[in-house]
Design a protein around this motif. Structure first.
Motif, mmCIF file in Angstrom:
data_model
loop_
_atom_site.group_PDB
_atom_site.id
_atom_site.type_symbol
_atom_site.label_atom_id
_atom_site.label_comp_id
_atom_site.label_asym_id
_atom_site.label_seq_id
_atom_site.Cartn_x
_atom_site.Cartn_y
_atom_site.Cartn_z
ATOM 1 N N ASN A 31 40.449 5.302 -75.787
ATOM 2 C CA ASN A 31 40.570 5.767 -77.063
ATOM 3 C C ASN A 31 39.010 6.403 -77.806
ATOM 4 O OD1 ASN A 31 43.186 5.611 -76.201
ATOM 5 N ND2 ASN A 31 43.531 4.035 -77.820
ATOM 6 N N ALA A 32 38.313 5.379 -78.030
ATOM 7 C CA ALA A 32 36.933 5.540 -78.604
ATOM 8 C C ALA A 32 36.381 6.760 -77.721
ATOM 9 C CB ALA A 32 36.328 4.040 -78.153
ATOM 10 N N GLY A 33 36.674 6.822 -76.561
ATOM 11 C CA GLY A 33 36.150 7.913 -75.541
ATOM 12 C C GLY A 33 36.476 9.399 -76.363
ATOM 13 N N VAL A 34 37.467 9.266 -76.701
ATOM 14 C CA VAL A 34 38.151 10.544 -77.458
ATOM 15 C C VAL A 34 37.313 10.719 -78.709
ATOM 16 C CG1 VAL A 34 40.271 11.929 -78.071
ATOM 17 C CG2 VAL A 34 40.612 10.158 -76.126
ATOM 18 N N VAL A 35 37.434 9.715 -79.451
ATOM 19 C CA VAL A 35 36.783 9.849 -80.701
ATOM 20 C C VAL A 35 35.409 10.387 -80.585
ATOM 21 C CG1 VAL A 35 35.686 8.323 -82.530
ATOM 22 C CG2 VAL A 35 37.777 7.789 -81.801
ATOM 23 N N LYS A 36 34.501 9.927 -79.485
ATOM 24 C CA LYS A 36 33.166 10.361 -79.569
ATOM 25 C C LYS A 36 33.131 11.846 -78.922
ATOM 26 C CE LYS A 36 28.829 9.095 -77.379
ATOM 27 N NZ LYS A 36 28.482 7.807 -76.206
ATOM 28 N N ARG A 37 33.978 12.204 -78.162
ATOM 29 C CA ARG A 37 33.849 13.208 -77.543
ATOM 30 C C ARG A 37 34.542 14.382 -78.417
ATOM 31 N NH1 ARG A 37 35.843 10.579 -73.113
ATOM 32 N NH2 ARG A 37 37.793 10.995 -73.226
ATOM 33 N N SER A 38 35.326 14.030 -79.216
ATOM 34 C CA SER A 38 35.968 15.093 -80.122
ATOM 35 C C SER A 38 35.097 15.391 -81.458
ATOM 36 C CB SER A 38 37.291 14.565 -80.617
ATOM 37 O OG SER A 38 37.225 13.657 -81.381
ATOM 38 N N GLY A 39 34.100 14.613 -81.745
ATOM 39 C CA GLY A 39 33.227 14.656 -82.923
ATOM 40 C C GLY A 39 33.877 13.832 -84.096
ATOM 41 N N LEU A 40 34.760 13.114 -83.702
ATOM 42 C CA LEU A 40 35.523 12.502 -85.081
ATOM 43 C C LEU A 40 34.833 11.190 -85.269
ATOM 44 C CD1 LEU A 40 38.051 12.141 -86.704
ATOM 45 C CD2 LEU A 40 39.429 10.849 -84.918
ATOM 46 N N GLY A 41 33.856 10.863 -84.608
ATOM 47 C CA GLY A 41 32.962 9.727 -84.840
ATOM 48 C C GLY A 41 31.996 9.518 -83.575
ATOM 49 N N MET A 42 31.706 8.106 -84.020
ATOM 50 C CA MET A 42 30.694 7.522 -83.094
ATOM 51 C C MET A 42 31.068 6.110 -82.357
ATOM 52 S SD MET A 42 27.887 6.575 -86.064
ATOM 53 C CE MET A 42 27.110 4.964 -85.646
ATOM 54 N N TRP A 43 30.695 5.738 -81.289
ATOM 55 C CA TRP A 43 30.818 4.786 -80.401
ATOM 56 C C TRP A 43 29.601 3.892 -79.948
ATOM 57 C CZ3 TRP A 43 33.565 4.864 -75.097
ATOM 58 C CH2 TRP A 43 33.696 3.605 -74.633
ATOM 59 N N VAL A 44 29.266 2.687 -80.427
ATOM 60 C CA VAL A 44 28.378 2.014 -79.933
ATOM 61 C C VAL A 44 28.763 1.111 -78.622
ATOM 62 C CG1 VAL A 44 26.400 0.251 -80.567
ATOM 63 C CG2 VAL A 44 27.620 1.762 -82.371
ATOM 64 N N GLU A 45 28.515 1.723 -77.525
ATOM 65 C CA GLU A 45 29.324 1.304 -76.285
ATOM 66 C C GLU A 45 28.644 0.042 -75.868
ATOM 67 O OE1 GLU A 45 29.794 4.341 -73.178
ATOM 68 O OE2 GLU A 45 29.331 5.804 -74.648
ATOM 69 N N GLU A 46 27.433 -0.400 -76.210
ATOM 70 C CA GLU A 46 27.155 -1.699 -75.829
ATOM 71 C C GLU A 46 27.729 -2.723 -76.745
ATOM 72 O OE1 GLU A 46 25.330 0.771 -76.730
ATOM 73 O OE2 GLU A 46 23.945 0.117 -78.203
ATOM 74 N N TRP A 47 28.379 -2.556 -77.732
ATOM 75 C CA TRP A 47 29.168 -3.771 -78.416
ATOM 76 C C TRP A 47 30.210 -4.340 -77.761
ATOM 77 C CZ3 TRP A 47 29.974 -1.769 -84.357
ATOM 78 C CH2 TRP A 47 28.716 -1.773 -84.890
ATOM 79 N N SER A 48 30.465 -5.803 -78.105
ATOM 80 C CA SER A 48 31.138 -6.526 -77.258
ATOM 81 C C SER A 48 32.983 -6.185 -77.449
ATOM 82 C CB SER A 48 30.978 -7.891 -77.458
ATOM 83 O OG SER A 48 30.970 -8.318 -78.585
ATOM 84 N N TRP A 49 33.701 -6.446 -76.345
ATOM 85 C CA TRP A 49 35.023 -6.311 -76.558
ATOM 86 C C TRP A 49 35.504 -7.717 -77.277
ATOM 87 C CZ3 TRP A 49 38.640 -3.136 -75.331
ATOM 88 C CH2 TRP A 49 38.736 -2.394 -74.205
ATOM 89 N N GLY A 50 36.605 -7.615 -77.645
ATOM 90 C CA GLY A 50 37.198 -9.067 -78.408
ATOM 91 C C GLY A 50 37.411 -10.045 -77.157
ATOM 92 N N GLY A 51 37.176 -11.321 -77.572
ATOM 93 C CA GLY A 51 37.357 -12.246 -76.409
ATOM 94 C C GLY A 51 35.889 -12.416 -75.605
ATOM 95 N N GLU A 52 34.960 -11.590 -75.827
ATOM 96 C CA GLU A 52 33.759 -11.787 -74.967
ATOM 97 C C GLU A 52 33.009 -12.748 -76.026
ATOM 98 O OE1 GLU A 52 32.939 -7.907 -72.745
ATOM 99 O OE2 GLU A 52 31.779 -7.886 -74.542
ATOM 100 N N GLU A 53 32.043 -13.623 -75.192
ATOM 101 C CA GLU A 53 31.309 -14.658 -76.103
ATOM 102 C C GLU A 53 30.287 -13.814 -77.099
ATOM 103 O OE1 GLU A 53 31.363 -18.340 -75.548
ATOM 104 O OE2 GLU A 53 33.325 -17.570 -74.995
ATOM 105 N N LYS A 54 29.781 -12.991 -76.344
ATOM 106 C CA LYS A 54 28.639 -12.185 -77.170
ATOM 107 C C LYS A 54 28.916 -11.749 -78.662
ATOM 108 C CE LYS A 54 27.094 -8.151 -75.523
ATOM 109 N NZ LYS A 54 26.805 -7.225 -74.899
ATOM 110 N N LEU A 55 28.125 -12.162 -79.617
ATOM 111 C CA LEU A 55 28.513 -11.723 -81.030
ATOM 112 C C LEU A 55 27.680 -10.368 -81.233
ATOM 113 C CD1 LEU A 55 28.126 -14.844 -83.343
ATOM 114 C CD2 LEU A 55 30.235 -13.332 -82.566
ATOM 115 N N VAL A 56 28.227 -9.461 -82.060
ATOM 116 C CA VAL A 56 27.522 -8.438 -82.674
ATOM 117 C C VAL A 56 27.095 -8.858 -83.984
ATOM 118 C CG1 VAL A 56 27.669 -5.835 -83.200
ATOM 119 C CG2 VAL A 56 29.171 -6.865 -81.414
#
Ligand code: UDP
Ligand code: G50
Length: 456
Positions: A377-402
């Motif tokens: 869905n974030a891909g749709v947000v980015k392609r449609s011009g509705l917004g931006m997506w920082v793709e390297e930010w972590s998923w829920g459940g991943e150890e890495k903190l943003v």
């Protein structure tokens, strides 16, 4: 739609578990009512969350002419995501439906069934001859992944690589819902079985619109993704219901136009305490006022157990007061907030209903997907011009903190970027067009299964 028949069509809707499923089917029910249909809503109990129970009570009292049918499923005491466990409990209950379908008066002329229930419900319904439409509650991008997934698995035997969807493109492995990487997981088995069962449906209704996902909708409807796939009917953006007052409204009324960042990760995403704190730091440092809806538990029945002060710390709670922002622990009426002119940006997990609400009101989105279908869905947000997506930010459940610093930078970018500020209202204009152009409804509503008006 004006039906001149004495007997209007009778459409029954069958939602699945979770607000992300219940909300769009109720919105669709309200639209069908507006168009003169008789509407029944089949509601399975017990519900998983308090939000669902409150929502359905308010919805049914706001639309007293909708006939609700209450069915009790046997809860499964299984481990795992309680919403997915409830999908399975409902999926095991199609036999409860059969006596109803045969006895309802006036007879049901068509059914609208949530996609998670397709493979166990459609075979039972088919014996009644009632034509059934699937309601797909995510994006068309996700529908294309779902439609093609059985072919992909057959060809690859494994689901741990990128996926090329004919007519759509390459979906990187990282954007595929994580559970689907495990072919033995119950969710994956259901997903494949449902996808195959879609073939038996009379059509697939989906909360999107042509101008938002034009290529994917074309690929699905031209049989490029899956030959002979049922017709996909975009019915979005759905009617907003505005059922309740929201406490944040008075506060928003006092804020300057487009000045507030609205932050919410939907009805069932609880971030880790560490990530919540970093997000708090980031929002503060962005320098913008924010309206932040925090969930500390996946299922809100347990919500009262945690105090916000415990999570955020007294110092942060104090600084929110100084900064003039607002934090809500629990539920807000999101449509009302996104519609408000004080809101200038939306930090969102990209649950599909949230994306469509942002699209309807032209609110620029900073996509921060957490689970499941949200990267699609974030891909749709980015392609449609509705917004931006920082793709390297972590998923829920991943150890890495943003980190807060990074969040602050991106929130500023969201609120100040002239590119997104100018393209997001364009998406809203197209959304309004989709509503205005809602063709003579035969395109948007399941009507070929119902008696046609006499004057045709
Ligand atoms: N929602 C809301 N208030 C909240 C959280 C969610 O009104 O505090 C609504 C939101 O507007 C959307 C639905 O609940 O219509 C959530 O669905 P979505 O697909 O956005 O995400 P999910 O909650 O399923 O992850
Ligand atoms: C939620 C989630 C993971 C996930 C999805 C979610 C979807 C949506 C489509 O909504 O993929 C879908 C779900 C289940 C199903 C068929 C289609 O049986 O956490 O992947």
């Amino acid at each position: 739609m004006a039906f001149s028949d004495d007997e209007p069509p009778h459409v029954a809707l069958i939602p699945s578990a979770g607000m992300g499923h219940l909300t769009p089917l109720c919105q669709q029910a309200a639209t069908l009512l507006d168009h003169g249909c008789k509407v029944s809503l089949i509601v399975f109990h017990p519900m998983v969350s308090s939000s669902e129970s409150h929502f359905i009570t308010t919805f049914l009292s706001s639309f007293p002419s909708i006939h609700s049918i209450h069915l009790n499923v046997t809860p499964l005491n299984a481990p795992g995501d309680p919403f997915f466990v409830q999908f399975e409990a409902i999926r095991r209950s199609p036999h409860l439906l059969l006596p109803l379908l045969n006895s309802t008066s006036p007879p049901i002329t068509s059914l609208i069934l949530d996609m998670t229930l397709a493979s166990t419900f459609l075979p039972v319904i088919s014996s009644t001859g009632i034509s059934t439409y699937i309601f797909f509650t995510s994006s068309a991008a996700m529908l294309s992944l779902c439609a093609y997934f059985p072919t992909h698995i057959n060809a690859r035997k494994i689901s741990t690589c990128d996926m090329e969807i004919p007519g759509v493109g390459v979906i990187p492995k990282a954007s595929i819902p994580p559970l689907l990487h495990n072919p033995d997981h119950l969710f994956t088995t259901q997903f494949i079985e449902n996808s195959l069962a879609f073939q038996q449906a009379s059509g697939i209704l989906i909360n999107t619109f042509d101008d938002l996902e034009p290529e994917v909708l074309m690929a699905l409807n031209n049989g490029v993704v899956v030959p002979g796939f049922p017709r996909v009917i975009p019915v979005g953006p759905l009617k907003q219901l505005f059922l309740k007052e929201t406490s944040a409204l008075a506060w928003l009324d006092g804020q300057p136009e487009r000045s507030v960042v609205y932050v919410s990760f939907g009805s069932r995403t609880a971030m880790s305490v560490e990530q919540i704190r970093e997000l708090g730091v980031g929002l503060e440092r962005s320098g913008f006022r924010f309206l932040w809806v925090i969930k500390t538990k996946k299922v809100d029945k347990e919500e009262e157990q945690v105090e916000l002060e415990e999570v955020l710390g007294e110092e942060f709670m104090e600084s929110i007061k100084v900064n003039g922002s607002m934090v809500v622990h629990g539920w807000v009426e999101q449509g009302v907030i996104l519609k408000h002119e004080a809101v200038g940006g939306f930090v969102s997990h990209c649950g599909w209903n949230s994306v469509m609400e942002a699209a309807l009101y032209g609110v620029p989105v900073l996509a921060w997907p957490q689970h499941g279908d949200q990267k699609m869905n974030a891909g749709v947000v980015k392609r449609s011009g509705l917004g931006m997506w920082v793709e390297e930010w972590s998923w829920g459940g991943e150890e890495k903190l943003v980190k807060g610093e990074d969040i602050a930078k991106r929130v500023k970018e969201l609120m100040e970027s002239t590119a997104v500020k100018s393209s997001a209202p364009g998406v809203a204009a197209k959304a309004m067009n989709a509503i205005a152009e809602a063709p003579d409804d035969e395109e948007r509503l399941p009507v070929e299964a119902v008696p046609q008006s006499k004057d045709k």
